[in-house]
Scaffold this motif. Structure first.
Motif, PDB file in Angstrom:
ATOM      1  N   ASP A 348       7.284   1.663   3.577  1.00 24.27           N
ATOM      2  CA  ASP A 348       7.733   0.522   2.781  1.00 24.27           C
ATOM      3  C   ASP A 348       7.943  -0.704   3.662  1.00 24.27           C
ATOM      4  O   ASP A 348       9.011  -0.853   4.272  1.00 24.27           O
ATOM      5  CB  ASP A 348       9.040   0.884   2.063  1.00 24.27           C
ATOM      6  N   GLY A 352       8.538  -9.500   1.125  1.00 25.15           N
ATOM      7  CA  GLY A 352       7.176  -9.797   0.701  1.00 25.15           C
ATOM      8  C   GLY A 352       7.128 -10.792  -0.444  1.00 25.15           C
ATOM      9  O   GLY A 352       8.058 -10.913  -1.241  1.00 25.15           O
ATOM     10  N   LYS A 366       8.949 -10.841   6.706  1.00 30.78           N
ATOM     11  CA  LYS A 366       8.029 -10.099   5.848  1.00 30.78           C
ATOM     12  C   LYS A 366       6.679  -9.867   6.525  1.00 30.78           C
ATOM     13  O   LYS A 366       6.028  -8.833   6.286  1.00 30.78           O
ATOM     14  CB  LYS A 366       7.837 -10.823   4.515  1.00 30.78           C
ATOM     15  N   LEU A 370       5.124  -6.111   7.422  1.00 27.52           N
ATOM     16  CA  LEU A 370       3.824  -5.687   6.906  1.00 27.52           C
ATOM     17  C   LEU A 370       2.906  -5.253   8.039  1.00 27.52           C
ATOM     18  O   LEU A 370       2.189  -4.243   7.920  1.00 27.52           O
ATOM     19  CB  LEU A 370       3.189  -6.820   6.104  1.00 27.52           C
ATOM     20  N   THR A 390       4.082   0.868  -0.056  1.00 28.15           N
ATOM     21  CA  THR A 390       4.602   0.191  -1.246  1.00 28.15           C
ATOM     22  C   THR A 390       3.926  -1.157  -1.439  1.00 28.15           C
ATOM     23  O   THR A 390       3.799  -1.640  -2.563  1.00 28.15           O
ATOM     24  CB  THR A 390       6.126  -0.018  -1.134  1.00 28.15           C
ATOM     25  N   ARG A 391       3.488  -1.773  -0.353  1.00 24.93           N
ATOM     26  CA  ARG A 391       2.675  -2.985  -0.437  1.00 24.93           C
ATOM     27  C   ARG A 391       1.765  -3.044   0.789  1.00 24.93           C
ATOM     28  O   ARG A 391       2.177  -2.662   1.893  1.00 24.93           O
ATOM     29  CB  ARG A 391       3.546  -4.251  -0.522  1.00 24.93           C
ATOM     30  N   ASP A 392       0.533  -3.519   0.583  1.00 21.42           N
ATOM     31  CA  ASP A 392      -0.386  -3.679   1.710  1.00 21.42           C
ATOM     32  C   ASP A 392      -0.849  -5.122   1.847  1.00 21.42           C
ATOM     33  O   ASP A 392      -1.816  -5.418   2.540  1.00 21.42           O
ATOM     34  CB  ASP A 392      -1.591  -2.741   1.565  1.00 21.42           C
ATOM     35  N   ASN A 393      -0.138  -6.030   1.158  1.00 18.61           N
ATOM     36  CA  ASN A 393      -0.415  -7.461   1.290  1.00 18.61           C
ATOM     37  C   ASN A 393       0.874  -8.228   1.036  1.00 18.61           C
ATOM     38  O   ASN A 393       1.928  -7.627   0.834  1.00 18.61           O
ATOM     39  CB  ASN A 393      -1.535  -7.891   0.334  1.00 18.61           C
ATOM     40  N   ASP A 394       0.774  -9.535   1.039  1.00 15.93           N
ATOM     41  CA  ASP A 394       1.975 -10.370   0.892  1.00 15.93           C
ATOM     42  C   ASP A 394       2.325 -10.517  -0.585  1.00 15.93           C
ATOM     43  O   ASP A 394       2.048 -11.547  -1.204  1.00 15.93           O
ATOM     44  CB  ASP A 394       1.733 -11.742   1.532  1.00 15.93           C
ATOM     45  N   THR A 395       2.924  -9.470  -1.130  1.00 18.99           N
ATOM     46  CA  THR A 395       3.298  -9.479  -2.537  1.00 18.99           C
ATOM     47  C   THR A 395       4.752  -9.055  -2.680  1.00 18.99           C
ATOM     48  O   THR A 395       5.300  -8.366  -1.811  1.00 18.99           O
ATOM     49  CB  THR A 395       2.380  -8.541  -3.343  1.00 18.99           C
ATOM     50  N   ILE A 397       7.691  -6.893  -4.270  1.00 19.57           N
ATOM     51  CA  ILE A 397       7.973  -5.616  -4.937  1.00 19.57           C
ATOM     52  C   ILE A 397       9.488  -5.496  -5.067  1.00 19.57           C
ATOM     53  O   ILE A 397      10.210  -5.577  -4.068  1.00 19.57           O
ATOM     54  CB  ILE A 397       7.434  -4.403  -4.142  1.00 19.57           C
ATOM     55  N   ARG A 402      10.369   0.059  -5.458  1.00 21.64           N
ATOM     56  CA  ARG A 402       9.950   0.739  -4.227  1.00 21.64           C
ATOM     57  C   ARG A 402      10.356   2.218  -4.258  1.00 21.64           C
ATOM     58  O   ARG A 402       9.579   3.099  -3.880  1.00 21.64           O
ATOM     59  CB  ARG A 402      10.555   0.036  -3.011  1.00 21.64           C
TER      60      ARG A 402
END
Length: 568
Positions: A348, A352, A366, A370, A390-395, A397, A402
């Motif tokens: 996680d 983000g 952030k 990442l 839980t995220r693989d880009n700048d988003t 959540i 999570r």
């Protein structure tokens, strides 16, 4: 035309007066131990009394989180957790569905709750009060088993009468000629009261709650020669008078037989406080209930996995694995042979999107989270673990989302990656946390509070399933989370090339991180260093150092998995 406007305005006023939804807002009083303690917004809607959820909860010392878009309120205090949703009657209380007599409403930007919510036994027990709502006011008393009831003055003696449960005990002492002190161990008195009676036998009476005991102090009058304190039927009676030997409580005093005083009518109830009109709760005068006595909570054990590798596990005892391979600076994870199944790990990267986390010198937490999170996931996948980010880009959540991702993935481990920050520029170093209601210290609590601030960016909609998951303490995972934290700390400490301090005595810590709360598996939160520290910031701004950090965390996870029997 004038006549038309008169008729129009009259009709409009009649509409406002007849429509409950447009009723004027009033104030509900707060009467605490017989004294006024302010008001809260109040409305009578369809015959049901409603109060402002946020302001009323705070009057009781509870905390409230409001979620405007989802029209929800979360009310919580020690031992109590509730989710209220407009316009539903159904609520969640301590992971159990409950139904109110009327729905929660949104009125003028406020979430209004039927007043009955604050009289629920689960809530009153949590705040340790007796609560009744009547005549447009809350009446609040201690959960008591001893209360002053009446006084009787005669020519030969004076009596003070108390209601008490039979399990109430007492001791008496007379430290000097004029003073009598009666102590009631472990009793709770309804109200702290004092009055100057100024009679020949009793000059004053004072009863106070002194921590766990109630204490009655009597100052005898100038003509008092003898005194006694004992049971008279189901009452406790203090007597002071002239005679050398006072009659027993069942006998007569003068020509008048002393009878146990009946519960007085509410209008005739006498208070020891002069000039004060007491408020009487309808179901508390007869003391027909047991007071809520809170058992002393056991102190939270501070788990200290300084050397988790030295703790054998049941799984490890079945096999005799070779020493765990530790990845070197050029990562080449060894494969993990499937035993029962492959271990599933959720990584996680904290913050983000619209939530940047901590920021210093245009560097954003952030981004570092990442970077390390993706590298950690790559190493885990290469090592044979099943992995989900839980995220693989700048988003963005939400924190609650999570933990839901981890549970849906049926994760065996959850690792949240963060970078710390502090107002203290000297604060620095690596830390790893596992969740506990009680923080290790003030600094740990502040770190958790900082990370929990991410909730300001989200609009959470709780349903009953979410509330059931998130209200559980997950105590069964605390020990394993502590152990995992120890492995990660040790591996990062041994990993060359990071250059960030790892204190072996204080870098494993505990605090109440919201993101870890609903996870159904061992879970840790890594603080890689302090972005507010010049030294740590210089190191973590280097991508090679971040990769070494990911490698150290990976080795900790691998060592834990091997020790726990996931790897042969």
């Amino acid at each position: 035309m004038k006549r038309f406007w008169q008729i129009f305005l009259s009709g409009l006023l009649a509409l406002f007066a007849s429509c409950p939804a447009l009723a004027a807002q009033d104030e509900a009083g707060f009467i605490v131990s017989g004294k006024k303690a302010g008001t809260v917004p109040f409305e009578q809607i369809g015959g049901v009394p409603y109060v402002d959820t946020q302001k009323t909860a705070r009057k009781f010392g509870a905390s409230v989180e409001l979620f405007a878009k989802s029209k929800q309120a979360k009310v919580s205090t020690k031992g109590f957790y509730a989710i209220l949703t407009a316009p539903l009657q159904e609520i969640v209380v301590n992971a159990q569905a409950k139904t109110l007599s009327a729905p929660v409403l949104v009125r003028g930007g406020k979430i209004m709750t039927p007043a009955e919510f604050f009289t629920l036994p689960a809530f009153t027990q949590a705040v340790d009060k007796l609560v009744e709502f009547k005549d447009g006011a809350f009446y609040v008393e201690r959960c008591y088993n001893l209360s002053y009831e009446d006084k009787k003055f005669g020519g030969k003696d004076n009596l003070l009468v108390f209601s008490a449960r039979k399990n109430v005990t007492f001791t008496t002492e007379q430290p000097n000629k004029h003073t009598v002190i009666i102590t009631f161990p472990n009793a709770v008195v309804k109200r702290d009261l004092h009055e100057r009676l100024r009679t020949s036998y009793i000059a004053s009476a004072d009863i106070r709650q002194n921590r766990g005991d109630a204490v009655l102090k009597i100052i005898l009058g100038k003509d008092a020669r003898v005194w006694s304190f004992d049971w008279a039927g189901d009452k406790l009676v203090f007597r002071a008078g002239l005679k050398n030997a006072l009659p027993a409580p069942e006998e007569t005093v003068g020509t008048e037989p002393v009878q146990p005083a009946p519960a007085p009518a509410k209008a005739a109830h006498k208070s020891l406080v002069e000039g004060e009109e007491p408020s009487v709760l309808s179901d508390t005068e007869n003391l027909s209930y047991e007071p809520v006595m809170k058992a002393a909570a056991p102190k939270a054990a501070v788990l200290s996995p300084a050397n988790p590798e030295s703790t054998p596990s049941q799984a490890a005892s079945k096999t005799a694995p070779k020493p765990a391979p530790v990845l070197k600076s050029e990562p080449n994870p060894v494969s993990m042979r499937e035993a029962r199944k492959k271990m599933r790990v959720v990584v996680d990267p904290g913050h983000g999107g619209k939530d940047p986390g901590a920021i210093r010198n245009r560097m954003r937490e952030k981004d570092w989270n990442l970077s390390v999170g993706k590298e950690l996931a790559r190493l885990l996948q290469k090592g044979g673990f099943e992995v989900k980010l839980t995220r693989d880009n700048d988003t963005f959540i939400a924190l609650s989302e999570r933990s839901k991702i981890a549970n849906n993935f049926k994760a065996d481990l959850f690792v949240s990656v963060h970078t710390n920050a502090s107002k203290n520029r000297n604060a620095n170093g690596f830390q790893v946390y596992f969740r506990s209601e009680k923080a290790t210290d003030k600094e740990a609590a502040e770190t958790a509070a900082f990370e929990n601030e991410a909730m300001q960016y989200e609009e959470v909609h709780y349903n009953f399933v979410d509330a059931l998951l998130q209200s559980l303490a997950k105590n069964e995972y605390i020990n394993e989370s502590s152990k995992l934290a120890g492995y990660v700390r040790n591996a990062v400490y041994k990993q060359p090339g990071i250059g960030i301090a790892v204190n072996q005595n204080s870098s494993v810590r505990q605090a109440n991180f919201y993101v870890l709360k609903g996870v159904n598996s061992p879970a840790v939160l890594v603080e890689m260093g302090y972005i507010s520290s010049n030294k740590d910031r210089a190191r973590l701004s280097n991508s090679a150092v971040r990769n070494k950090m990911a490698l150290g965390i990976y080795n900790g996870i691998y060592n834990y998995a091997k020790k726990e029997g996931w790897i042969n």
